[in-house]
Write a protein that holds these residues in place. Structure first.
Motif: not given
Ligand code: NAD
Length: 352
Positions: A14-16, A35-39, A41-43, A94-96, A163-165, A175-177
């Motif tokens: 995705g973005g990151m 790369v692997y993504d479950i969506v 379109y992202r693949m 791993c991302e934060k 998902w951030r919401q 958790l995000d910033w």
């Protein structure tokens, strides 16, 4: 000297995930292998950018040419993917926020130890110029002894994305910033935390916090106000730092701002009263120009190593990881304490 190149597979494009591709372009020792993504379109997007895609996470983990798995999915699945990747013999970035709870994080660290693989979290904002210069000003005692700091990020655009919401995905701004700002804070002082007070905001009416304000006191007397907002049409400075000999303000990521300190070569000059509203005040008058020095906020020297260069040298045993797992754990405990202080509307006295 020839350096070995480490093949990195990105999970979550995705973005990151796609931004990591850009970050790795300037890193001589890492290469994106796929790369692997479950969506789907992202693949498709990944393929259109020339990346190999894998049909499943298992296919990534079965590929012996993958050295490092980079996790850039929403937060709720970091743990599961990290443990599977470590057990498949991969090193993992791993991302934060690495996990939603500190105990989930310790489960990962335990597996990394058992498997003797390097697990590290992409706390990339340790490399931000605004943070590095704030820390330098404090470390060099440009302001004398530090006694208070305020660190905030504020926007007016609400919580971005989907998902951030949502709570189940580990959404919300703490958790995000918050994880970045608190990580930076804990690198500024060696002192232990003594107490934590906090409020979370729900102005946008989502199920997760759209911002928070936390007031943290340290055993050495330092106080810190850490704030994240997504409903601020006018924002406050990124950093406001007070020491016994001066004050610094860093207004934004562009390093606009200034440092004003007492001029050690000039005896104290009595301030002149100023008109303030309907009255006169000397107390709130600005310091006289003769008795102070105004210094610019200067760009810090480049960091010794990038995140990736450090990660690879840590795998090879030639450097310590810059982002240490004990530090990541301490930030997660602090986040849990902020949630608790906000939920109980109380000041939590806890040594962290
Ligand atoms: P995003 O929604 O743009 O991308 C997430 C991607 O992961 C999506 O393409 C989604 O389809 C995919 N995905 C979801 N579940 C998956 C799974 N089980 N397996 C494989 N792929 C899966 O989100 P984002 O903004 O890129 O955030 C991703 C992660 O990066 C989060 O942890 C976020 O906190 C972090 N992040 C870090 C920074 C930073 O500066 N360090 C900045 C932004 C995001």
């Amino acid at each position: 000297m020839d350096h070995r190149i480490y093949n990195v597979a990105i999970i979550g494009y995705g973005g990151m995930g796609s931004y990591h591709v850009k970050l790795m372009e300037s890193e001589p020792q890492v290469a994106v292998i796929g790369v692997y993504d479950i969506v789907e379109y992202r693949m498709d997007l990944a393929e259109a950018s020339g990346h190999k895609t894998y049909p499943s996470l298992e296919a990534v983990l079965a590929d012996e040419s993958v050295d490092v798995v980079l996790i850039a999915t929403p937060n709720d699945v970091h743990k599961e993917i990290a443990i599977k990747a470590l057990q498949a013999g991969k090193h993992v970035i791993c991302e934060k926020p690495v996990t939603i709870t500190s105990s989930d994080f310790m489960d990962i660290v335990e597996v990394a130890k058992q498997e003797n693989r390097l697990f590290s979290v992409h706390q990339n904002r340790r490399w931000d110029d605004d943070f590095r210069i704030a820390k330098e000003i404090i470390d060099k005692k440009t302001l004398g002894e530090l006694f208070h700091l305020e660190s905030r990020v504020q926007g007016a655009n609400g919580i971005p994305g989907d998902w951030r919401q949502l709570k189940a995905y580990g959404g919300g701004m703490l958790l995000d910033w918050g994880v970045h700002l608190l990580d930076q804070l804990l690198l500024i002082t060696d002192s232990q935390i003594e107490s934590v007070a906090a409020t979370l905001s729900y102005i946008l009416g989502t199920e997760v916090d759209d911002g928070f304000t936390s007031y943290i006191t340290f055993k050495d007397g330092l106080t810190a106000l850490i704030e994240v907002g997504t409903t601020n049409y006018v924002k406050l400075p990124r950093w406001y730092i007070k020491g016994t000999e001066g004050t610094a303000v860093i207004r934004d990521w562009d390093l606009s701002g200034e440092i004003i300190t007492r001029n050690p070569d000039v005896a104290h000059v009595e301030p002149k009263p100023i008109q303030a509203g309907q009255g006169l005040t000397k107390t709130m008058a600005p310091p006289s120009e003769e008795s102070t020095l105004t210094l610019p906020i200067e760009k810090p020297a480049p960091a010794a190593q990038s995140f990736y260069a450090n990660y690879i040298s840590a795998i090879e045993g030639t450097s310590e990881p810059v982002v240490k797992n004990e530090e990541v754990h301490r930030v997660l405990v602090l986040i849990e304490t902020i949630f608790e202080a906000a939920a109980t509307k109380s000041v939590i006295h806890r040594s962290i």
